[in-house]
Design a protein around this motif. Structure first.
Motif, PDB file in Angstrom:
ATOM      1  N   ARG A 160       0.828  -1.209   0.000  1.00 35.33           N
ATOM      2  CA  ARG A 160       0.000   0.000   0.000  1.00 35.33           C
ATOM      3  C   ARG A 160       0.860   1.255   0.000  1.00 35.33           C
ATOM      4  O   ARG A 160       0.576   2.228  -0.707  1.00 35.33           O
ATOM      5  CB  ARG A 160      -0.913  -0.003   1.226  1.00 35.33           C
ATOM      6  N   HIS A 161       1.932   1.221   0.770  1.00 39.26           N
ATOM      7  CA  HIS A 161       2.819   2.380   0.827  1.00 39.26           C
ATOM      8  C   HIS A 161       3.515   2.603  -0.515  1.00 39.26           C
ATOM      9  O   HIS A 161       3.643   3.734  -0.986  1.00 39.26           O
ATOM     10  CB  HIS A 161       3.860   2.186   1.929  1.00 39.26           C
ATOM     11  N   HIS A 162       3.969   1.499  -1.139  1.00 37.82           N
ATOM     12  CA  HIS A 162       4.612   1.627  -2.450  1.00 37.82           C
ATOM     13  C   HIS A 162       3.633   2.169  -3.486  1.00 37.82           C
ATOM     14  O   HIS A 162       3.985   2.997  -4.335  1.00 37.82           O
ATOM     15  CB  HIS A 162       5.172   0.265  -2.898  1.00 37.82           C
ATOM     16  N   ASP A 163       2.386   1.713  -3.427  1.00 33.62           N
ATOM     17  CA  ASP A 163       1.369   2.207  -4.362  1.00 33.62           C
ATOM     18  C   ASP A 163       1.115   3.699  -4.156  1.00 33.62           C
ATOM     19  O   ASP A 163       0.925   4.449  -5.126  1.00 33.62           O
ATOM     20  CB  ASP A 163       0.060   1.429  -4.173  1.00 33.62           C
ATOM     21  N   LEU A 164       1.118   4.126  -2.916  1.00 34.42           N
ATOM     22  CA  LEU A 164       0.903   5.533  -2.615  1.00 34.42           C
ATOM     23  C   LEU A 164       2.058   6.382  -3.143  1.00 34.42           C
ATOM     24  O   LEU A 164       1.849   7.448  -3.749  1.00 34.42           O
ATOM     25  CB  LEU A 164       0.754   5.719  -1.103  1.00 34.42           C
ATOM     26  N   ALA A 165       3.290   5.922  -2.940  1.00 32.00           N
ATOM     27  CA  ALA A 165       4.447   6.643  -3.458  1.00 32.00           C
ATOM     28  C   ALA A 165       4.418   6.706  -4.981  1.00 32.00           C
ATOM     29  O   ALA A 165       4.742   7.737  -5.583  1.00 32.00           O
ATOM     30  CB  ALA A 165       5.740   5.986  -2.975  1.00 32.00           C
ATOM     31  N   ALA A 166       3.987   5.615  -5.617  1.00 27.73           N
ATOM     32  CA  ALA A 166       3.895   5.595  -7.074  1.00 27.73           C
ATOM     33  C   ALA A 166       2.815   6.547  -7.572  1.00 27.73           C
ATOM     34  O   ALA A 166       2.987   7.224  -8.596  1.00 27.73           O
ATOM     35  CB  ALA A 166       3.614   4.173  -7.561  1.00 27.73           C
ATOM     36  N   ALA A 190      15.755   8.182   8.099  1.00 31.76           N
ATOM     37  CA  ALA A 190      15.827   6.804   7.595  1.00 31.76           C
ATOM     38  C   ALA A 190      14.500   6.389   6.967  1.00 31.76           C
ATOM     39  O   ALA A 190      14.471   5.751   5.906  1.00 31.76           O
ATOM     40  CB  ALA A 190      16.215   5.853   8.722  1.00 31.76           C
ATOM     41  N   GLU A 191      13.379   6.761   7.611  1.00 28.85           N
ATOM     42  CA  GLU A 191      12.069   6.451   7.034  1.00 28.85           C
ATOM     43  C   GLU A 191      11.842   7.235   5.753  1.00 28.85           C
ATOM     44  O   GLU A 191      11.334   6.707   4.761  1.00 28.85           O
ATOM     45  CB  GLU A 191      10.970   6.751   8.046  1.00 28.85           C
ATOM     46  N   ALA A 192      12.227   8.517   5.766  1.00 26.22           N
ATOM     47  CA  ALA A 192      12.061   9.340   4.564  1.00 26.22           C
ATOM     48  C   ALA A 192      12.867   8.770   3.404  1.00 26.22           C
ATOM     49  O   ALA A 192      12.416   8.789   2.248  1.00 26.22           O
ATOM     50  CB  ALA A 192      12.489  10.778   4.854  1.00 26.22           C
ATOM     51  N   GLY A 193      14.052   8.246   3.708  1.00 30.90           N
ATOM     52  CA  GLY A 193      14.869   7.646   2.653  1.00 30.90           C
ATOM     53  C   GLY A 193      14.175   6.478   1.995  1.00 30.90           C
ATOM     54  O   GLY A 193      14.309   6.254   0.777  1.00 30.90           O
ATOM     55  N   LEU A 210       6.522   5.023  11.884  1.00 25.50           N
ATOM     56  CA  LEU A 210       6.792   6.168  11.017  1.00 25.50           C
ATOM     57  C   LEU A 210       6.337   5.921   9.581  1.00 25.50           C
ATOM     58  O   LEU A 210       6.036   6.859   8.852  1.00 25.50           O
ATOM     59  CB  LEU A 210       8.282   6.504  11.035  1.00 25.50           C
ATOM     60  N   ASP A 211       6.274   4.636   9.159  1.00 27.74           N
ATOM     61  CA  ASP A 211       5.800   4.355   7.804  1.00 27.74           C
ATOM     62  C   ASP A 211       4.358   4.811   7.638  1.00 27.74           C
ATOM     63  O   ASP A 211       3.986   5.381   6.595  1.00 27.74           O
ATOM     64  CB  ASP A 211       5.948   2.869   7.468  1.00 27.74           C
ATOM     65  N   ASP A 212       3.533   4.624   8.659  1.00 27.70           N
ATOM     66  CA  ASP A 212       2.148   5.091   8.584  1.00 27.70           C
ATOM     67  C   ASP A 212       2.075   6.618   8.600  1.00 27.70           C
ATOM     68  O   ASP A 212       1.219   7.220   7.938  1.00 27.70           O
ATOM     69  CB  ASP A 212       1.340   4.531   9.757  1.00 27.70           C
ATOM     70  N   ALA A 213       2.964   7.261   9.347  1.00 35.95           N
ATOM     71  CA  ALA A 213       2.996   8.723   9.374  1.00 35.95           C
ATOM     72  C   ALA A 213       3.332   9.280   7.997  1.00 35.95           C
ATOM     73  O   ALA A 213       2.705  10.233   7.521  1.00 35.95           O
ATOM     74  CB  ALA A 213       4.002   9.214  10.411  1.00 35.95           C
ATOM     75  N   PHE A 214       4.307   8.681   7.321  1.00 37.67           N
ATOM     76  CA  PHE A 214       4.673   9.160   5.988  1.00 37.67           C
ATOM     77  C   PHE A 214       3.586   8.838   4.967  1.00 37.67           C
ATOM     78  O   PHE A 214       3.389   9.591   4.008  1.00 37.67           O
ATOM     79  CB  PHE A 214       6.029   8.588   5.570  1.00 37.67           C
ATOM     80  N   ALA A 215       2.870   7.748   5.160  1.00 38.34           N
ATOM     81  CA  ALA A 215       1.725   7.471   4.286  1.00 38.34           C
ATOM     82  C   ALA A 215       0.684   8.578   4.422  1.00 38.34           C
ATOM     83  O   ALA A 215       0.112   9.036   3.425  1.00 38.34           O
ATOM     84  CB  ALA A 215       1.113   6.109   4.641  1.00 38.34           C
ATOM     85  N   HIS A 216       0.446   9.025   5.640  1.00 43.46           N
ATOM     86  CA  HIS A 216      -0.478  10.138   5.865  1.00 43.46           C
ATOM     87  C   HIS A 216       0.010  11.390   5.147  1.00 43.46           C
ATOM     88  O   HIS A 216      -0.779  12.095   4.494  1.00 43.46           O
ATOM     89  CB  HIS A 216      -0.592  10.395   7.370  1.00 43.46           C
ATOM     90  N   LEU A 217       1.309  11.690   5.236  1.00 43.41           N
ATOM     91  CA  LEU A 217       1.855  12.897   4.618  1.00 43.41           C
ATOM     92  C   LEU A 217       1.747  12.842   3.099  1.00 43.41           C
ATOM     93  O   LEU A 217       1.360  13.820   2.455  1.00 43.41           O
ATOM     94  CB  LEU A 217       3.310  13.082   5.052  1.00 43.41           C
ATOM     95  N   PHE A 218       2.083  11.699   2.507  1.00 42.80           N
ATOM     96  CA  PHE A 218       1.995  11.578   1.050  1.00 42.80           C
ATOM     97  C   PHE A 218       0.544  11.654   0.595  1.00 42.80           C
ATOM     98  O   PHE A 218       0.241  12.244  -0.444  1.00 42.80           O
ATOM     99  CB  PHE A 218       2.662  10.278   0.585  1.00 42.80           C
TER     100      PHE A 218
END
Length: 369
Positions: free
Chosen positions: A5-11, A63-66, A302-310
């Protein structure tokens, strides 16, 4: 670990064609100067009685942002070099984002005893933005509430000798316009970018705005000979992202840019994730999608936090509210602003009207939707 799900969101974000976001950390609100348009000591939360993020927190966020392919982090304040752990913070960001990351800082360049540009560069700093509003010591002190522009100039020379990219931020004021032009002329001989910044009608600058504001268009008119045969600097030479349009006058070693948030709406250019000293991440000024990162640091989410931000940035991409309004982040730097969830942040500042046929914004839009 990013899920499917996170990869799909980044894509999905990448598919918008917008510039990839970067981390914009405000490390503190403390400053040993007192610029007339900033005056941090007047702010009710000056010094942050609440607990700021630690160096290890910054390393974990980076590290999470990377993992989300973020490759740039910028540190500002206050004055970030006043933090005793600034070298550890820089090193943590550089390690977290990985090789070839851009790690930058905004500073007044009057570095405290024991700290040097060389130490910052060894820790991982790759570029430096310096605030310099006059080359004359007395006039500079009148603007900045102290400091010495000669020390800032020495910091510029040190940074260039070490191979760091250097930008100079210079706020335009009518009373000090010749000072700003003298600062801009440093780019004639030095490979630096001087950014001439319009005064904004916010915070302490409200007391100055009516008499001191001067627009990009008027300054361009006064400097028309510089720009007559100027070439535009390609964005790939400027780093991951930089607002404004950079022009290199013929025969100059460096370039000049305008940051014109009072006459040119720039919200569409914004790709910063603002992170306050206590760890509140803010992806958008117009609507509150803020998220505190400390609980996610503690809980390993933090992965869920960055998903929220994206996701918030994706939804902003379809939000037309930025059109005709400015990306004003004065109150987003720190933790003082109460922001009811999901509601617009007011007051928004409309583009300044102009009473002439020429638009007050003298350049084309540069942002990607």
């Amino acid at each position: 670990m990013l899920t499917t799900r996170h990869h799909d969101l980044a894509a999905a974000f990448a598919a918008t064609g917008r510039n990839h976001p970067y981390l914009a950390f405000t490390l503190n609100s403390l400053c040993n100067l007192d610029c007339v348009f900033c005056k941090p000591r007047c702010m009710p939360d000056y010094g942050h009685k609440d607990r700021p993020l630690t160096a290890s927190d910054y390393a974990a966020i980076a590290a999470e942002a990377g993992a989300w392919k973020i490759r740039k982090a910028h540190c500002s304040g206050g004055e970030p070099t006043l933090r005793a752990d600034i070298l550890d913070v820089i090193a943590g960001l550089a390690d977290g984002l990985g090789p070839d990351a851009a790690i930058g800082m905004t500073s007044h360049g009057n570095l405290r005893r024991g700290l040097s540009v060389e130490k910052l560069q060894r820790a991982g700093l790759t570029y430096l933005n310096l605030s310099l509003h006059s080359l004359d010591p007395e006039r500079s002190a009148a603007i900045m509430g102290g400091g010495d522009p000669r020390l800032a100039r020495a910091t510029v020379d040190s940074a260039l000798s070490l191979g760091l990219r250097v930008k100079i931020n210079c706020v335009l004021q009518r009373t000090y316009l010749d000072d700003a032009f003298a600062v801009a002329e440093l780019a004639r001989e030095l490979p630096i970018a001087v950014r001439l910044i319009e005064l904004q009608n916010i915070g302490p600058a409200q007391a100055l705005f009516d008499t001191e504001f001067i627009s990009e268009a008027e300054v361009r008119d006064r400097l028309h000979e510089w720009f007559a045969n100027a070439g535009e600097v390609p964005r790939d030479q400027l780093g991951v992202r930089s607002p404004g349009r950079y022009l290199s006058p013929e025969g100059w070693a460096g370039s000049i840019a305008f940051i014109s948030n009072s006459s040119c709406a720039t919200c569409s250019d914004a790709n910063r994730i603002k992170i306050t000293p206590t760890g509140v991440a803010r992806p958008c000024i117009l609507h509150n999608r803020d998220i505190p990162l400390k609980p996610h640091l503690a809980g390993g989410t933090l992965d869920d936090a960055f998903a929220h931000l994206f996701q918030a940035m994706l939804e902003r991409n379809a939000n037309d509210a930025w059109q005709g309004f400015h990306y004003v982040d004065y109150d987003l730097r720190w933790d003082r602003m109460e922001r009811p969830e999901g509601t617009p942040v007011l007051p928004l500042l409309p583009v300044l009207a102009t009473d002439t046929a020429r638009p007050s914004c003298a350049r084309p839009a540069t942002g990607e939707r």
